[in-house]
Scaffold this active site. Structure first.
Site, mmCIF file in Angstrom:
data_model
loop_
_atom_site.group_PDB
_atom_site.id
_atom_site.type_symbol
_atom_site.label_atom_id
_atom_site.label_comp_id
_atom_site.label_asym_id
_atom_site.label_seq_id
_atom_site.Cartn_x
_atom_site.Cartn_y
_atom_site.Cartn_z
ATOM 1 N N SER A 168 0.704 -1.305 -0.002
ATOM 2 C CA SER A 168 -0.177 0.080 -0.130
ATOM 3 C C SER A 168 0.919 1.348 -0.224
ATOM 4 O O SER A 168 2.049 1.057 0.473
ATOM 5 C CB SER A 168 -0.711 0.151 1.397
HETATM 6 N N1 SAM Z 1 -1.628 -4.657 3.938
HETATM 7 C C1 SAM Z 1 -0.796 -4.779 2.635
HETATM 8 C C2 SAM Z 1 0.542 -4.112 2.627
HETATM 9 O O1 SAM Z 1 0.947 -3.346 3.513
HETATM 10 O O2 SAM Z 1 1.378 -4.557 1.651
HETATM 11 C C3 SAM Z 1 -1.842 -4.604 1.480
HETATM 12 C C4 SAM Z 1 -1.553 -5.407 0.522
HETATM 13 S S1 SAM Z 1 -2.438 -5.557 -0.978
HETATM 14 C C5 SAM Z 1 -2.967 -3.985 -1.348
HETATM 15 C C6 SAM Z 1 -4.056 -6.400 -0.479
HETATM 16 C C7 SAM Z 1 -3.751 -7.708 -0.079
HETATM 17 O O3 SAM Z 1 -5.186 -8.548 0.297
HETATM 18 C C8 SAM Z 1 -3.055 -8.831 -1.178
HETATM 19 O O4 SAM Z 1 -2.077 -9.238 -0.387
HETATM 20 C C9 SAM Z 1 -4.247 -9.767 -1.240
HETATM 21 O O5 SAM Z 1 -3.758 -11.065 -1.573
HETATM 22 C C10 SAM Z 1 -5.032 -9.692 -0.136
HETATM 23 N N2 SAM Z 1 -6.344 -10.154 -0.101
HETATM 24 C C11 SAM Z 1 -7.225 -10.057 -1.077
HETATM 25 N N3 SAM Z 1 -8.518 -10.762 -0.809
HETATM 26 C C12 SAM Z 1 -8.276 -11.125 0.456
HETATM 27 C C13 SAM Z 1 -9.108 -12.056 1.292
HETATM 28 N N4 SAM Z 1 -10.237 -12.298 0.745
HETATM 29 N N5 SAM Z 1 -8.700 -12.547 2.583
HETATM 30 C C14 SAM Z 1 -7.344 -12.120 2.653
HETATM 31 N N6 SAM Z 1 -6.462 -11.489 2.127
HETATM 32 C C15 SAM Z 1 -7.037 -11.046 0.725
#
Ligand code: SAM
Length: 229
Positions: free
Chosen positions: A75
């Site tokens: 992010s």
């Molecule tokens: N908090 C993270 C960071 O600081 O890097 C942001 C990562 S990215 C914007 C969003 C993450 O959410 C991805 O790794 C994705 O795989 C995960 N994600 C998407 N759908 C999800 C779900 N249903 N349950 C858990 N994680 C999920």
């Protein structure tokens, strides 16, 4: 993979990953109205360059989202700061917090110093394994990583004093509001991909009442639900 022990100089960085570069990012966040001094202090210390591929490390203190593989992103620092500030503005102490979407672990690393126990849930196994190892190598002992579909929340550990979702569903997943403690906040982006998304803050007022406020426009990768809750 984190194959070797991280040294102090790995963590401090050099040149484009140095403390001076991190400080410049903090100044940019101030200009964008991030005002919580403790959040800024923690973000000036978290080595964002270690939360992404080395090939991108020279860009790690730009205020942008960057790819971390599997079609996912780390992010943008501004949004990490903003979501953390919103959670911390709650009048209740943050003993147990849930993050949905571990990804690189950067948001978890920024949030962890403010929280007694932080649960973070990721659905992509490779990211989950890599990030769990990195957070351990960086000595975060109050972050508990789980591999599962976070659109169901994490019922066995609920209720939470705060929930932060770092991927965008089209609307708030039904399971999440009920896992908030009374008075707790859910910070979540919502909206379809390639359309305007909004960052929402839902507060649980009582057993049955919730208040939702729209904070600002955002752009997140989708929350992918394996089974529709
Ligand atoms: N908090 C993270 C960071 O600081 O890097 C942001 C990562 S990215 C914007 C969003 C993450 O959410 C991805 O790794 C994705 O795989 C995960 N994600 C998407 N759908 C999800 C779900 N249903 N349950 C858990 N994680 C999920």
């Amino acid at each position: 993979m984190v194959r070797r022990k991280l040294t102090t100089s790995d963590i401090q960085g050099i040149g484009m990953t140095s403390q001076r570069t991190r400080n410049r990012l903090i100044e940019r966040l101030r200009v964008k109205n991030i005002a919580h001094e403790d959040v800024l202090r923690i973000m000036s210390k978290v080595p964002r360059h270690l939360f992404m591929d080395e090939a991108l490390a020279s860009r790690s203190y730009e205020d942008t989202a960057l790819p971390i593989g599997h079609g996912q992103t780390i992010s943008q620092p501004y949004i990490v700061a903003r979501m953390t500030e919103l959670l911390l503005a709650s009048e209740y102490p943050l003993e147990r917090v849930l993050e949905v979407g571990t990804g690189s672990g950067y948001q978890a690393a920024v949030l962890a110093p403010f929280v007694k126990k932080l649960y973070t849930v990721e659905r992509i196994e490779t990211l989950y394994l890599h990030t769990r190892e990195l957070l351990y190598a960086l000595d975060y002992r109050n972050i508990h990583c789980r591999l599962s579909d976070g659109s169901w929340g994490l019922e066995p550990e609920a209720p939470f004093d705060g929930i932060i979702v770092t991927a965008a569903p089209e609307s708030i997943p039904q399971a999440l509001p009920g896992q908030l403690a009374i008075g707790a906040r859910l910070i979540i982006p919502t909206g379809a991909q390639n359309q305007q998304q909004e960052l929402r803050m839902m507060t649980r007022l009582s057993e049955t009442e919730y208040k939702t406020e729209i904070i600002e426009s955002v752009q997140f990768v989708p929350l992918v639900s394996d089974t529709n809750p």
